[in-house]
Design an enzyme around this catalytic site. Structure first.
Site, PDB file in Angstrom:
ATOM      1  N   LYS A   9      45.743  34.873  37.541  1.00 11.89           N
ATOM      2  CA  LYS A   9      46.704  35.272  38.414  1.00 11.89           C
ATOM      3  C   LYS A   9      47.314  34.091  39.385  1.00 11.89           C
ATOM      4  O   LYS A   9      46.492  33.202  39.500  1.00 11.89           O
ATOM      5  CB  LYS A   9      46.016  36.414  38.846  1.00 11.89           C
ATOM      6  CG  LYS A   9      45.779  37.762  38.039  1.00 11.89           C
ATOM      7  CD  LYS A   9      45.515  39.088  38.804  1.00 11.89           C
ATOM      8  CE  LYS A   9      44.911  39.972  37.741  1.00 11.89           C
ATOM      9  NZ  LYS A   9      44.493  41.133  38.544  1.00 11.89           N
ATOM     10  N   TYR A  49      51.954  46.085  33.223  1.00 12.33           N
ATOM     11  CA  TYR A  49      51.143  47.037  34.046  1.00 12.33           C
ATOM     12  C   TYR A  49      51.628  48.351  33.860  1.00 12.33           C
ATOM     13  O   TYR A  49      51.224  49.242  34.759  1.00 12.33           O
ATOM     14  CB  TYR A  49      51.145  46.715  35.627  1.00 12.33           C
ATOM     15  CG  TYR A  49      50.197  45.385  35.911  1.00 12.33           C
ATOM     16  CD1 TYR A  49      48.797  45.645  35.460  1.00 12.33           C
ATOM     17  CD2 TYR A  49      50.598  44.419  36.414  1.00 12.33           C
ATOM     18  CE1 TYR A  49      47.826  44.626  35.740  1.00 12.33           C
ATOM     19  CE2 TYR A  49      49.774  43.223  36.737  1.00 12.33           C
ATOM     20  CZ  TYR A  49      48.298  43.234  36.375  1.00 12.33           C
ATOM     21  OH  TYR A  49      47.452  42.377  36.671  1.00 12.33           O
ATOM     22  N   PHE A  57      49.250  51.277  44.056  1.00 12.32           N
ATOM     23  CA  PHE A  57      49.152  49.866  44.198  1.00 12.32           C
ATOM     24  C   PHE A  57      50.217  49.555  43.326  1.00 12.32           C
ATOM     25  O   PHE A  57      50.212  47.943  43.244  1.00 12.32           O
ATOM     26  CB  PHE A  57      47.845  49.408  44.219  1.00 12.32           C
ATOM     27  CG  PHE A  57      47.094  49.785  42.971  1.00 12.32           C
ATOM     28  CD1 PHE A  57      47.241  49.201  41.565  1.00 12.32           C
ATOM     29  CD2 PHE A  57      46.221  50.737  42.860  1.00 12.32           C
ATOM     30  CE1 PHE A  57      46.738  49.545  40.315  1.00 12.32           C
ATOM     31  CE2 PHE A  57      45.575  51.265  41.655  1.00 12.32           C
ATOM     32  CZ  PHE A  57      45.621  50.613  40.538  1.00 12.32           C
ATOM     33  N   ARG A  85      35.474  40.730  29.382  1.00 16.14           N
ATOM     34  CA  ARG A  85      35.512  41.602  30.557  1.00 16.14           C
ATOM     35  C   ARG A  85      34.370  41.530  31.288  1.00 16.14           C
ATOM     36  O   ARG A  85      34.013  41.297  32.647  1.00 16.14           O
ATOM     37  CB  ARG A  85      35.623  43.152  30.057  1.00 16.14           C
ATOM     38  CG  ARG A  85      37.168  43.368  29.334  1.00 16.14           C
ATOM     39  CD  ARG A  85      37.976  43.688  30.475  1.00 16.14           C
ATOM     40  NE  ARG A  85      37.674  44.902  31.317  1.00 16.14           N
ATOM     41  CZ  ARG A  85      38.473  45.314  32.143  1.00 16.14           C
ATOM     42  NH1 ARG A  85      39.951  44.921  32.252  1.00 16.14           N
ATOM     43  NH2 ARG A  85      38.357  46.545  32.930  1.00 16.14           N
ATOM     44  N   THR A  91      36.499  45.258  38.816  1.00 17.13           N
ATOM     45  CA  THR A  91      37.841  45.291  39.336  1.00 17.13           C
ATOM     46  C   THR A  91      37.610  44.606  40.677  1.00 17.13           C
ATOM     47  O   THR A  91      38.390  43.709  41.021  1.00 17.13           O
ATOM     48  CB  THR A  91      38.436  46.455  39.022  1.00 17.13           C
ATOM     49  OG1 THR A  91      38.537  46.957  37.749  1.00 17.13           O
ATOM     50  CG2 THR A  91      39.920  46.358  39.855  1.00 17.13           C
ATOM     51  N   ARG A 102      35.195  37.072  38.932  1.00 12.56           N
ATOM     52  CA  ARG A 102      35.228  37.734  40.435  1.00 12.56           C
ATOM     53  C   ARG A 102      34.121  37.730  41.414  1.00 12.56           C
ATOM     54  O   ARG A 102      34.343  37.625  42.451  1.00 12.56           O
ATOM     55  CB  ARG A 102      35.855  39.199  39.998  1.00 12.56           C
ATOM     56  CG  ARG A 102      37.224  39.433  39.268  1.00 12.56           C
ATOM     57  CD  ARG A 102      37.531  40.756  38.506  1.00 12.56           C
ATOM     58  NE  ARG A 102      38.846  40.725  38.101  1.00 12.56           N
ATOM     59  CZ  ARG A 102      39.194  41.759  37.422  1.00 12.56           C
ATOM     60  NH1 ARG A 102      38.389  42.785  37.066  1.00 12.56           N
ATOM     61  NH2 ARG A 102      40.434  41.792  37.089  1.00 12.56           N
ATOM     62  N   ASN A 112      42.096  39.249  42.749  1.00 10.69           N
ATOM     63  CA  ASN A 112      40.929  39.253  41.741  1.00 10.69           C
ATOM     64  C   ASN A 112      41.032  38.277  40.585  1.00 10.69           C
ATOM     65  O   ASN A 112      40.094  38.271  39.589  1.00 10.69           O
ATOM     66  CB  ASN A 112      40.237  40.576  41.407  1.00 10.69           C
ATOM     67  CG  ASN A 112      41.414  41.387  40.538  1.00 10.69           C
ATOM     68  OD1 ASN A 112      42.265  40.758  40.169  1.00 10.69           O
ATOM     69  ND2 ASN A 112      41.017  42.696  40.028  1.00 10.69           N
ATOM     70  N   HIS A 115      43.221  38.437  34.867  1.00  7.10           N
ATOM     71  CA  HIS A 115      43.289  39.567  34.233  1.00  7.10           C
ATOM     72  C   HIS A 115      42.693  39.617  32.628  1.00  7.10           C
ATOM     73  O   HIS A 115      42.668  38.434  32.220  1.00  7.10           O
ATOM     74  CB  HIS A 115      44.701  40.091  33.868  1.00  7.10           C
ATOM     75  CG  HIS A 115      45.065  41.092  32.989  1.00  7.10           C
ATOM     76  ND1 HIS A 115      44.893  42.301  32.937  1.00  7.10           N
ATOM     77  CD2 HIS A 115      45.290  41.074  31.445  1.00  7.10           C
ATOM     78  CE1 HIS A 115      44.799  43.027  31.891  1.00  7.10           C
ATOM     79  NE2 HIS A 115      45.374  42.212  30.836  1.00  7.10           N
ATOM     80  N   GLU A 126      48.996  43.609  24.608  1.00  4.98           N
ATOM     81  CA  GLU A 126      49.218  42.601  25.596  1.00  4.98           C
ATOM     82  C   GLU A 126      49.811  41.291  24.938  1.00  4.98           C
ATOM     83  O   GLU A 126      50.362  40.318  25.506  1.00  4.98           O
ATOM     84  CB  GLU A 126      48.195  42.632  26.457  1.00  4.98           C
ATOM     85  CG  GLU A 126      47.949  43.861  27.287  1.00  4.98           C
ATOM     86  CD  GLU A 126      46.929  43.927  28.418  1.00  4.98           C
ATOM     87  OE1 GLU A 126      46.929  44.621  29.172  1.00  4.98           O
ATOM     88  OE2 GLU A 126      45.754  42.882  28.294  1.00  4.98           O
TER      89      GLU A 126
END
Ligand code: DAT
Ligand code: MG
Length: 149
Positions: A9, A49, A57, A85, A91, A102, A112, A115, A126
């Site tokens: 990100k 998203y 949010f 993951r 998260t 993270r 964070n 993704h 995705e």
């Protein structure tokens, strides 16, 4: 072969963590099959998203992901969706285990860093959203015989 979608990100890019993050997936033994450095359109952000569109949010999330360049990637390997993951961590970076991306580099849920697709079906959706078929590269790393039986 299983594939997952990962995106560093805008905070990860600004904090100069692209190399560090790619290094983790590369040295783990996963194979990079797609990579692009790009600004995200509002339309793509909202589609990406979509599952969060009712959340409080959501707007902030779309604003943030469109605020600067991201590094979009597709990685391949056995069990790569769940393993990535785990490597990314929880998260909220404050709850993420040390040793995860993270956990090692973040302190705030809205910053964070990365993704990662949460399931094989999500990954397929995705990847299709972010990459054209011809942007994905089929190749066999010569090291693969040393990485798996
Ligand atoms: P993840 O990115 O771990 O898959 P998610 O899909 O539940 O998490 O949420 C997507 C992103 O939205 C997440 O990376 C950061 C943001 N987010 C999630 N929950 C949030 C919250 N309670 N407050 C602010 N941002 C949140
Ligand atoms: Mg998610």
């Amino acid at each position: 072969m299983e594939r997952t979608f990962l995106a560093i990100k805008p905070d990860g890019v600004q904090r100069q963590l692209i190399g560090e993050i790619i290094c983790r997936f590369e040295t783990k033994g996963f194979t990079l099959v797609g990579l692009k450095f790009m600004k995200v359109s509002r339309e793509l952000a909202e589609q990406h998203y979509d599952v969060h569109k009712e959340k409080p949010f959501f707007n902030g999330l779309v604003e943030f992901i469109t605020s600067g360049p991201v590094t979009a990637m597709v990685w391949e390997g056995d069990g790569v969706v769940a393993a990535a993951r785990k490597m990314i961590g929880a998260t909220n970076p404050l709850s993420a285990e040390p040793g995860t991306i993270r956990g090692d580099f973040g302190v705030n849920i809205g910053r964070n860093l990365i993704h990662g697709s949460d399931a094989v079906e999500t990954a397929q959706r995705e990847i299709g959203l972010w990459f054209k078929q011809e942007e994905l590269v089929d190749w066999q790393p010569t090291l693969s015989g040393w990485m798996r039986e």
